[in-house]
Design a protein around this motif. Structure first.
Motif, PDB file in Angstrom:
ATOM      1  N   PHE A 300       0.830  -1.208   0.000  1.00  0.00           N
ATOM      2  CA  PHE A 300       0.000   0.000   0.000  1.00  0.00           C
ATOM      3  C   PHE A 300       0.868   1.263   0.000  1.00  0.00           C
ATOM      4  O   PHE A 300       0.476   2.277  -0.557  1.00  0.00           O
ATOM      5  N   PHE A 301       2.050   1.170   0.607  1.00  0.00           N
ATOM      6  CA  PHE A 301       2.958   2.309   0.560  1.00  0.00           C
ATOM      7  C   PHE A 301       3.362   2.592  -0.887  1.00  0.00           C
ATOM      8  O   PHE A 301       3.392   3.736  -1.330  1.00  0.00           O
ATOM      9  N   HIS A 302       3.654   1.534  -1.618  1.00  0.00           N
ATOM     10  CA  HIS A 302       4.049   1.726  -3.013  1.00  0.00           C
ATOM     11  C   HIS A 302       2.880   2.256  -3.846  1.00  0.00           C
ATOM     12  O   HIS A 302       3.060   3.059  -4.757  1.00  0.00           O
ATOM     13  N   LYS A 303       1.673   1.814  -3.514  1.00  0.00           N
ATOM     14  CA  LYS A 303       0.506   2.250  -4.285  1.00  0.00           C
ATOM     15  C   LYS A 303       0.188   3.726  -4.065  1.00  0.00           C
ATOM     16  O   LYS A 303      -0.029   4.467  -5.016  1.00  0.00           O
ATOM     17  N   GLN A 307       5.353   9.717  -1.323  1.00  0.00           N
ATOM     18  CA  GLN A 307       6.709   9.537  -1.850  1.00  0.00           C
ATOM     19  C   GLN A 307       6.687   8.874  -3.236  1.00  0.00           C
ATOM     20  O   GLN A 307       7.369   9.308  -4.159  1.00  0.00           O
ATOM     21  N   TRP A 308       5.889   7.819  -3.379  1.00  0.00           N
ATOM     22  CA  TRP A 308       5.849   7.148  -4.679  1.00  0.00           C
ATOM     23  C   TRP A 308       4.995   7.920  -5.683  1.00  0.00           C
ATOM     24  O   TRP A 308       5.263   7.879  -6.885  1.00  0.00           O
ATOM     25  N   ALA A 309       3.973   8.624  -5.192  1.00  0.00           N
ATOM     26  CA  ALA A 309       3.185   9.455  -6.102  1.00  0.00           C
ATOM     27  C   ALA A 309       4.101  10.486  -6.769  1.00  0.00           C
ATOM     28  O   ALA A 309       3.975  10.786  -7.955  1.00  0.00           O
ATOM     29  N   GLU A 310       5.025  11.005  -5.980  1.00  0.00           N
ATOM     30  CA  GLU A 310       5.947  11.989  -6.527  1.00  0.00           C
ATOM     31  C   GLU A 310       6.857  11.355  -7.587  1.00  0.00           C
ATOM     32  O   GLU A 310       7.128  11.939  -8.629  1.00  0.00           O
TER      33      GLU A 310
ATOM     34  N   ILE B 251      12.901  -0.561  -0.492  1.00  0.00           N
ATOM     35  CA  ILE B 251      12.730  -0.330   0.944  1.00  0.00           C
ATOM     36  C   ILE B 251      12.051   1.026   1.064  1.00  0.00           C
ATOM     37  O   ILE B 251      12.645   2.048   0.720  1.00  0.00           O
ATOM     38  N   GLY B 252      10.801   1.030   1.538  1.00  0.00           N
ATOM     39  CA  GLY B 252      10.076   2.295   1.608  1.00  0.00           C
ATOM     40  C   GLY B 252       9.996   2.926   0.231  1.00  0.00           C
ATOM     41  O   GLY B 252       9.507   2.308  -0.708  1.00  0.00           O
ATOM     42  N   ASP B 253      10.507   4.135   0.112  1.00  0.00           N
ATOM     43  CA  ASP B 253      10.412   4.809  -1.192  1.00  0.00           C
ATOM     44  C   ASP B 253      11.723   4.750  -1.967  1.00  0.00           C
ATOM     45  O   ASP B 253      11.924   5.529  -2.893  1.00  0.00           O
ATOM     46  N   LYS B 254      12.596   3.821  -1.607  1.00  0.00           N
ATOM     47  CA  LYS B 254      13.888   3.724  -2.292  1.00  0.00           C
ATOM     48  C   LYS B 254      14.064   2.346  -2.924  1.00  0.00           C
ATOM     49  O   LYS B 254      13.604   1.341  -2.397  1.00  0.00           O
ATOM     50  N   TRP B 255      14.753   2.360  -4.071  1.00  0.00           N
ATOM     51  CA  TRP B 255      15.250   1.104  -4.617  1.00  0.00           C
ATOM     52  C   TRP B 255      16.704   0.970  -4.173  1.00  0.00           C
ATOM     53  O   TRP B 255      17.504   1.883  -4.399  1.00  0.00           O
ATOM     54  N   VAL B 256      17.037  -0.165  -3.576  1.00  0.00           N
ATOM     55  CA  VAL B 256      18.437  -0.365  -3.196  1.00  0.00           C
ATOM     56  C   VAL B 256      19.312  -0.361  -4.453  1.00  0.00           C
ATOM     57  O   VAL B 256      20.408   0.171  -4.462  1.00  0.00           O
ATOM     58  N   CYS B 257      18.786  -0.912  -5.556  1.00  0.00           N
ATOM     59  CA  CYS B 257      19.599  -1.047  -6.773  1.00  0.00           C
ATOM     60  C   CYS B 257      19.925   0.292  -7.421  1.00  0.00           C
ATOM     61  O   CYS B 257      21.010   0.483  -7.933  1.00  0.00           O
ATOM     62  N   LYS B 258      18.965   1.208  -7.400  1.00  0.00           N
ATOM     63  CA  LYS B 258      19.110   2.419  -8.205  1.00  0.00           C
ATOM     64  C   LYS B 258      19.401   3.636  -7.329  1.00  0.00           C
ATOM     65  O   LYS B 258      20.210   4.475  -7.689  1.00  0.00           O
ATOM     66  N   MET B 268      18.922   6.047   5.689  1.00  0.00           N
ATOM     67  CA  MET B 268      18.285   4.804   6.130  1.00  0.00           C
ATOM     68  C   MET B 268      17.166   5.090   7.127  1.00  0.00           C
ATOM     69  O   MET B 268      16.100   4.481   7.069  1.00  0.00           O
ATOM     70  N   LYS B 269      17.427   6.025   8.032  1.00  0.00           N
ATOM     71  CA  LYS B 269      16.402   6.359   9.038  1.00  0.00           C
ATOM     72  C   LYS B 269      15.164   6.958   8.404  1.00  0.00           C
ATOM     73  O   LYS B 269      14.055   6.825   8.910  1.00  0.00           O
ATOM     74  N   ALA B 270      15.360   7.628   7.266  1.00  0.00           N
ATOM     75  CA  ALA B 270      14.226   8.278   6.595  1.00  0.00           C
ATOM     76  C   ALA B 270      13.368   7.278   5.830  1.00  0.00           C
ATOM     77  O   ALA B 270      12.264   7.596   5.393  1.00  0.00           O
ATOM     78  N   MET B 271      13.880   6.053   5.653  1.00  0.00           N
ATOM     79  CA  MET B 271      13.085   5.045   4.951  1.00  0.00           C
ATOM     80  C   MET B 271      11.971   4.578   5.883  1.00  0.00           C
ATOM     81  O   MET B 271      12.227   4.210   7.025  1.00  0.00           O
ATOM     82  N   THR B 272      10.746   4.588   5.375  1.00  0.00           N
ATOM     83  CA  THR B 272       9.635   4.268   6.285  1.00  0.00           C
ATOM     84  C   THR B 272       9.671   2.812   6.747  1.00  0.00           C
ATOM     85  O   THR B 272       9.062   2.471   7.736  1.00  0.00           O
TER      86      THR B 272
END
Lengths: 346, 276
Positions: A300-303, A307-310, B251-258, B268-272
């Motif tokens: 759901f976070f990704h959806k 952050q992902w909307a941006e 992880i959260g709003d980050k891709w580890v790869c990219k 890391m702390k900012a990752m939800t």
């Protein structure tokens, strides 16, 4: 790029012309009531009066299983890639699904374009079909800025008026298609364009059984303020079947696997689902998301997180309602967003 | 449109066993033009294909300075790594990359450089250690703290001996579980932090190891006064594409790869999804 009118009696001729140079993918009645998008072999096959298609369009751009590479290990390794270069027209596509394509475009385009998806997408023409009323009780595109009429994202948008289809132009490609068929089209009158806006307002009023509180859920998700109990409760229901991800117009995760036959092999990709236990599990056995609640939260976070909307240009739910239909556990988008808002799954 | 999924062919030049379950493979791209174009920085990784077995991500474990080959140090732990360990010198594999971001280098010039590695977490740190040491005049000091479960799990044994002896670098080792014949330190790698003098306000720490080791070392470093920007780590996740499409490493709003694999503790702390 002005709107045109396509008289009802000329629609079949228009479709026949499309079919001469491209594969036309349109809603088709497969069983008594089941409508799927699929290639049509004659204009009469297009189901203009359908509600929604059982599946979104994504399998035409991101097949459930596709070959990425062919390789041979005989006498020195050789590797080749292949791309699908068919011209396609997606005709009569519901606005939610057109919006879903936009999200997929953001994911598969970007600074490192995916050549398999993009080679199909760049050869695609999208003709949206507006909804004059909520097609299904599970529809909630009005909560997601994804319908029942669109203002962008299409090449042409068709609205059924008494005298014919109002053809709105949304891109150069859509305009070129209109120009090439100008003999079938007439310029739209002002009152016809006014009718389109009146119909859009009226259509919006017919939605409402399923609401999805996207904005409220988005705020809580983005700030990491969702009560963990909500995920626990959703996890108790979810059976991890992956149905919501396969039916979702914007779920696009894939996995990759090699298959060998003697010295010849293929590398394939397959749809994957982030709800599966093994999705993030590493070779060592370490699983960063061991609990189903962890995986639901990630999905759901990704959806719908800010952050992902941006990153994708908009949030990834388009309100098509397929997860509502497909989820046997009531852990679909409207149920979870309401759960997030209330702090408890109801 | 170029195809980022199409691997380049490389051949195994050298196979060097590190421990009972880890091996360093030295690879060279077959095509001389591709070989020349293959420039990378410490911290970056490649997607390695063993055709038929599959593809998996591995950090590049050698400095790219002055050589046209590169090392991948690999633990034998799954389908791809099992198949790789079956291959010998001359074997052909596929390589995509270099991928991902890299460790800060110019940005940490003049600082005291601390490396803390656990187990095979030394693999991604090694190119940075080599590059920092080569240009040691640009840094205030270099300290390497390395621990493994047992003495048998210590990787790069020859190089560790060199690091312990050479001028301009401090290198301390420890094992979690001592055994006969081991006369060095016993205890988790964090215990080595008490044995070195560190000018914390002017230091930066590069940390890599198993998740639990990272968690405790980051706690120790924070306790010593390291700022969140002064703790740098490199993360690993299950990956398929390596280019931010398949979403497995998210992880959260980050891709580890990219977006990674290198992240500061602040990032890391900012990752939800990050758990303290």
């Amino acid at each position: 790029m002005t709107a045109r009118m396509l008289p009802h009696e000329r629609i079949d001729e228009f479709v026949a012309r499309l079919m001469q140079s491209a594969e036309v993918v349109a809603p088709r009645r497969v069983e008594v009531a089941d409508v799927f998008y699929g290639p049509v072999s004659s204009p009469g096959e297009v189901a203009w009066d359908y509600g929604t298609a059982i599946e979104p369009l994504k399998r035409f751009l991101l097949p459930q299983r596709e070959t990425m590479l062919r390789f041979s290990t005989d006498g020195g390794l050789k590797v080749e890639a292949e791309c699908d270069e068919r011209e396609r027209v997606f005709l009569g596509v519901r606005c939610c699904d057109v919006t879903g394509l936009g999200v997929m475009d953001a994911m598969y385009g970007g600074d490192i374009p995916d050549p398999y998806y993009m080679s199909r997408r760049e050869r695609s023409t999208v003709i949206a079909l507006t909804c004059l009323e909520a097609p299904e009780e599970t529809c909630f595109c009005v909560c997601c800025d994804a319908g029942p009429f669109l203002t962008e994202g299409y090449d042409q948008q068709w609205t059924s008026l008494p005298e014919g289809m109002l053809v709105e132009i949304g891109s150069e490609r859509g305009e070129a298609l209109a120009r090439a068929n100008e003999d079938l089209l007439a310029p739209a009158e002002l009152d016809q364009i006014a009718a389109r806006y009146r119909l859009a307002r009226e259509a919006e009023k017919t939605f409402g059984d399923f609401k999805s509180y996207i904005a409220g859920a988005m705020a809580k998700l983005s700030m990491n303020e969702v009560d963990p109990e909500v995920w626990e409760q959703a996890a108790m229901r979810c059976t991890e079947c992956g149905g919501c991800t396969y039916l979702c117009p914007t779920c696009s995760c894939f996995t990759v696997t090699d298959r060998m036959n003697g010295s010849e092999g293929v590398r394939e990709r397959h749809w994957d689902a982030c709800l599966n236990n093994c999705y993030a599990r590493e070779a060592s056995g370490h699983n960063p998301r061991p609990e189903r609640s962890d995986r639901l939260r990630a999905r759901f976070f990704h959806k719908i997180s800010h952050q992902w909307a941006e990153r994708n240009g908009r949030q990834a739910c388009v309100g098509c309602g397929r997860c509502v239909v497909g989820c046997m556990a009531w852990a679909h988008m409207p149920a979870v967003t309401e759960g997030i808002r209330r702090g408890v799954m109801t | 449109m170029s195809n980022p999924y199409l691997p380049k062919i490389a051949s195994i030049q050298k196979v060097k066993p590190e421990t009972y379950d880890t091996t360093t493979f030295t690879l060279q791209l077959d095509d001389p033009t591709e070989r020349k174009a293959f420039q990378y920085r410490p911290g970056q990784f490649v997607e390695l294909s063993v055709f038929g077995a599959g593809e998996a991500p591995f950090c590049i474990s050698s400095s790219g300075h002055g050589r046209d080959t590169f090392d991948l140090s690999v633990r034998k732990v799954g389908r791809v790594t099992d198949a790789l360990h079956e291959m010998g010198e001359g074997g052909q594999v596929g390589v995509r990359g270099p991928l991902g971001n890299s460790f800060p280098f110019e940005e940490v010039e003049g600082k005291h450089i601390l490396f803390v590695g656990g187990g095979i977490g030394l693999f991604p740190l090694r190119p940075q250690i080599q590059d920092v040491y080569r240009e040691r005049d640009r840094f205030a000091s270099i300290t390497v703290l390395y621990g493994a479960r047992t003495a048998e799990d210590l990787v790069y044994r020859d190089e560790l001996e060199e690091w312990q002896q050479q001028e301009g670098m401090t290198c301390l080792l420890t094992v979690d579980v001592g055994a006969e014949g081991w006369t060095g330190n016993v205890g988790v790698v964090g215990t080595l932090l008490q044995k070195v003098e560190i000018d914390v306000p002017n230091a930066v720490a590069f940390v890599c190891g198993p998740p639990i080791m990272i968690r405790f070392v980051v706690q120790d470093l924070s306790g010593m006064g390291f700022g969140e920007e002064a703790i740098v780590t490199t993360l690993e996740r299950h990956m398929r594409c390596g280019i931010g499409k398949c979403n497995h490493c998210m992880i959260g709003d980050k891709w580890v790869c990219k977006d990674g694999p290198v992240f500061t503790y602040r990032q890391m702390k900012a990752m939800t999804e990050f758990e303290e």
